[in-house]
Design an enzyme around this catalytic site. Structure first.
Site, PDB file in Angstrom:
ATOM      1  N   ASN A  46      13.036  23.138  32.662  1.00 18.17           N
ATOM      2  CA  ASN A  46      13.630  24.376  33.177  1.00 18.17           C
ATOM      3  C   ASN A  46      12.595  25.497  33.189  1.00 18.17           C
ATOM      4  OD1 ASN A  46      14.643  24.028  30.308  1.00 18.17           O
ATOM      5  ND2 ASN A  46      15.658  25.969  30.627  1.00 18.17           N
ATOM      6  N   ASP A  47      12.803  26.583  32.514  1.00 20.01           N
ATOM      7  CA  ASP A  47      12.000  27.790  32.759  1.00 20.01           C
ATOM      8  C   ASP A  47      10.483  27.613  32.601  1.00 20.01           C
ATOM      9  OD1 ASP A  47      14.620  28.509  32.416  1.00 20.01           O
ATOM     10  OD2 ASP A  47      14.254  29.867  30.747  1.00 20.01           O
ATOM     11  N   GLN A  63       9.814  24.763  29.764  1.00 14.59           N
ATOM     12  CA  GLN A  63      10.927  24.406  28.885  1.00 14.59           C
ATOM     13  C   GLN A  63      11.284  22.954  29.163  1.00 14.59           C
ATOM     14  OE1 GLN A  63      13.756  26.382  26.765  1.00 14.59           O
ATOM     15  NE2 GLN A  63      11.633  26.685  26.236  1.00 14.59           N
ATOM     16  N   TYR A 106      13.050  28.192  22.569  1.00 16.76           N
ATOM     17  CA  TYR A 106      13.504  28.696  23.862  1.00 16.76           C
ATOM     18  C   TYR A 106      12.420  29.538  24.538  1.00 16.76           C
ATOM     19  CZ  TYR A 106      18.392  27.079  23.659  1.00 16.76           C
ATOM     20  OH  TYR A 106      19.528  26.325  23.656  1.00 16.76           O
ATOM     21  N   ARG A 166      17.475  36.812  24.045  1.00 18.37           N
ATOM     22  CA  ARG A 166      16.363  35.856  24.158  1.00 18.37           C
ATOM     23  C   ARG A 166      15.351  36.198  25.259  1.00 18.37           C
ATOM     24  NH1 ARG A 166      21.199  33.033  25.440  1.00 18.37           N
ATOM     25  NH2 ARG A 166      21.465  32.783  27.690  1.00 18.37           N
ATOM     26  N   ASP A 167      14.295  35.383  25.275  1.00 15.66           N
ATOM     27  CA  ASP A 167      13.255  35.355  26.313  1.00 15.66           C
ATOM     28  C   ASP A 167      12.319  36.581  26.265  1.00 15.66           C
ATOM     29  OD1 ASP A 167      14.836  33.173  26.991  1.00 15.66           O
ATOM     30  OD2 ASP A 167      15.828  34.182  28.661  1.00 15.66           O
TER      31      ASP A 167
HETATM   32  C1  FRU Z   1      17.206  30.253  31.245  1.00 16.51           C
HETATM   33  C2  FRU Z   1      17.443  29.928  29.773  1.00 16.51           C
HETATM   34  C3  FRU Z   1      16.812  30.969  28.885  1.00 16.51           C
HETATM   35  C4  FRU Z   1      16.619  30.200  27.606  1.00 16.51           C
HETATM   36  C5  FRU Z   1      16.242  28.840  28.108  1.00 16.51           C
HETATM   37  C6  FRU Z   1      16.687  27.690  27.246  1.00 16.51           C
HETATM   38  O1  FRU Z   1      17.269  29.144  32.063  1.00 16.51           O
HETATM   39  O2  FRU Z   1      18.822  29.810  29.519  1.00 16.51           O
HETATM   40  O3  FRU Z   1      17.557  32.145  28.755  1.00 16.51           O
HETATM   41  O4  FRU Z   1      15.638  30.753  26.788  1.00 16.51           O
HETATM   42  O5  FRU Z   1      16.814  28.712  29.387  1.00 16.51           O
HETATM   43  O6  FRU Z   1      16.173  26.489  27.731  1.00 16.51           O
END
Ligand code: FRU
Length: 479
Positions: A46-47, A63, A106, A166-167
């Site tokens: 993912n991210d 991710q 994350y 987060r993030d």
């Molecule tokens: C966005 C998200 C972030 C989080 C991550 C977890 O896609 O939900 O907010 O940190 O993915 O994998």
């Protein structure tokens, strides 16, 4: 894919070599493996995380849950690149192996400080009752790729946020390190918190304020906020979940958006002169875009070609998600442009004039021009019956429409099978990148972008010009 929590949160060390081997073998069977886009080695990508420049190379993590096509116990997987086109996995990972990231490392960002790369990320922690404690934590990565996590939590969950916090994105503004963090308030509205490094020491962070950016708070959470400076103008990139559609027209489950601002007022914690909110991408999937101001003076962004809470046809092969091409951000006449880095041109083989083609290897770029006052229909991933991805460019009415309803395996259909946007009613240039099951369309050098996936049937490899006058070049792309 829906998998039970026990499987998704099984500790990494409990997976056997045999199980891991089967996952790798299954992915290798996929007919849709990309040629020049980054995909996960195994499992779900993912991210983009930690996009930065360090040790003479561009750094990009993703991710990842390595054990299948689901969102489970996440780690960061490291890749590096010299040209922002070829990314190589190094084998370095930031694993969820600490009490402060026990349920996932994350998303977050990175910045080179004193010959080390500072990683700033969210430690997802849950207790026995599955109550979440979101911690903003840090680590150093040295030039050998050795990662050392901080024992101390850098930012604890504040009183005015829920578990959705987060993030963190670190950035340098006028010689001072700041960070923004996505959050949900106690009324379940999305907002962004601003912090600064006390005495510029990234191991100590203090709260500055809640960032004022002209948002309405109609979203319930802001994920992955990023602030970059393009020609000194702050550009806020963010993923507002649940944004009210009266505020912005979008079709994807969650939008990825931006605002161009005039200045950053750190005294009042404000992005001054924020524009309306815009879609960063008009396609079927682009999310959690991350950007940074690089030492070469350019601003680069990269997006996850995927979305949360969606099943994909690749799930049957135990993997999901891809990274977009790296795009450079510029502002022209007050508008934001995104365009793949110049080194992408080096993948081109000799130009061939665009014409109907029955079988390509679905790995190419088209650079085409559509005349003004016309309507053109182009089918990519076309089969003999001209089923495929239909792109209709209407330069009379000023509209571009992408329809994937007859392109291969269908998915996410609850969110519609077409996407569209307005374009100037005049001659229109398109650069279209196709990579097995990925397409990225850049309109007029990046004024508008459509990113998405299609999962073609085996015989869907053609290019058909159905209607209209379109001219330009076809380039095979090889890595
Ligand atoms: C966005 C998200 C972030 C989080 C991550 C977890 O896609 O939900 O907010 O940190 O993915 O994998």
């Amino acid at each position: 894919m829906n998998l039970p929590t026990e499987i998704r949160y099984r500790r990494y060390e409990d997976w056997t070599e045999n199980e891991k081997h089967k996952i790798i073998e299954n992915k290798a069977k996929s007919p849709w493996l990309a040629s020049y886009h980054l995909e996960p080695k195994t499992g779900l990508l993912n991210d983009p995380n930690g996009f930065s420049y360090f040790n003479g190379k561009f750094q990009l993590f993703y991710q990842n849950w390595p054990f299948g096509a689901a969102h489970g116990l996440k780690q960061w997987v490291h890749t590096e690149s010299s040209d922002l086109v070829h990314f190589k996995e190094t084998g370095i990972t930031l694993e969820p192996d600490h009490a402060h990231d026990s349920h996932g490392a994350y998303s977050g960002s990175a910045y080179e400080i004193d010959s080390k790369l500072f990683l700033f990320y969210t430690g997802n922690v849950r207790d026995e009752d599955w109550v979440r404690d979101p911690l903003q934590v840090g680590a150093w990565m040295d030039k050998e790729g050795h990662i050392e996590k901080f024992e101390k939590v850098l930012i604890q969950q504040p009183q005015d946020v829920t578990e959705h916090f987060r993030d963190p994105q670190i950035f340098d503004y006028q010689g001072q390190f700041y960070a923004i963090v996505g959050a949900q308030n106690l009324d379940k509205k999305g907002f962004i918190k601003l912090y600064k490094a006390t005495n510029n020491d990234v191991t100590n962070w203090e709260f500055v304020g809640n960032l004022e950016f002209g948002g309405t708070g109609s979203e319930y959470m802001i994920e992955c906020p990023n602030l970059v400076f393009v020609d000194n103008k702050p550009v806020l990139l963010y993923s507002p979940q649940g944004l009210d559609k009266s505020e912005l027209d979008y079709d994807n489950i969650y939008p990825n958006t931006y605002k161009i601002c005039q200045s950053f007022d750190t005294e009042n914690t404000e992005l001054v002169g924020a524009s309306p909110i815009y879609n960063l991408d008009y396609g079927f999937e682009a999310y959690a875009t991350q950007g940074f101001n690089a030492p070469d003076g350019k601003v680069y962004i990269v997006s996850w070609i995927g979305l949360p809470d969606i099943d994909y046809p690749t799930d049957q092969y135990d993997y999901q998600g891809a990274m977009s091409l790296v795009k450079e951000l510029t502002i022209k006449d007050g508008k934001l442009y995104q365009y793949p880095v110049p080194a992408m041109k080096e993948l081109r083989s000799e130009a061939k004039p665009l014409a109907n083609l029955d079988s390509t290897n679905n790995t190419y770029e088209l650079e085409v021009t559509v005349p003004s006052d016309s309507k053109t229909e182009l089918i990519l991933f076309a089969d003999q019956e001209s089923n495929g991805l239909k792109i209709t460019i209407n330069t009379k009415e000023g509209q571009l429409l992408v329809d994937r309803s007859s392109a291969g395996q269908q998915y996410a259909i609850d969110f519609g099978r077409t996407r569209q946007c307005d374009i100037d009613p005049s001659e229109t240039k398109l650069n279209i990148f196709v990579d097995k099951s990925i397409f990225e369309i850049f309109v007029n050098d990046g004024e508008k972008v459509f990113t998405g996936r299609v999962f073609p049937n085996q015989d869907q490899t053609g290019i058909h010009i159905q209607e209209g006058q379109i001219s330009g070049s076809y380039f095979d792309l090889g890595v």
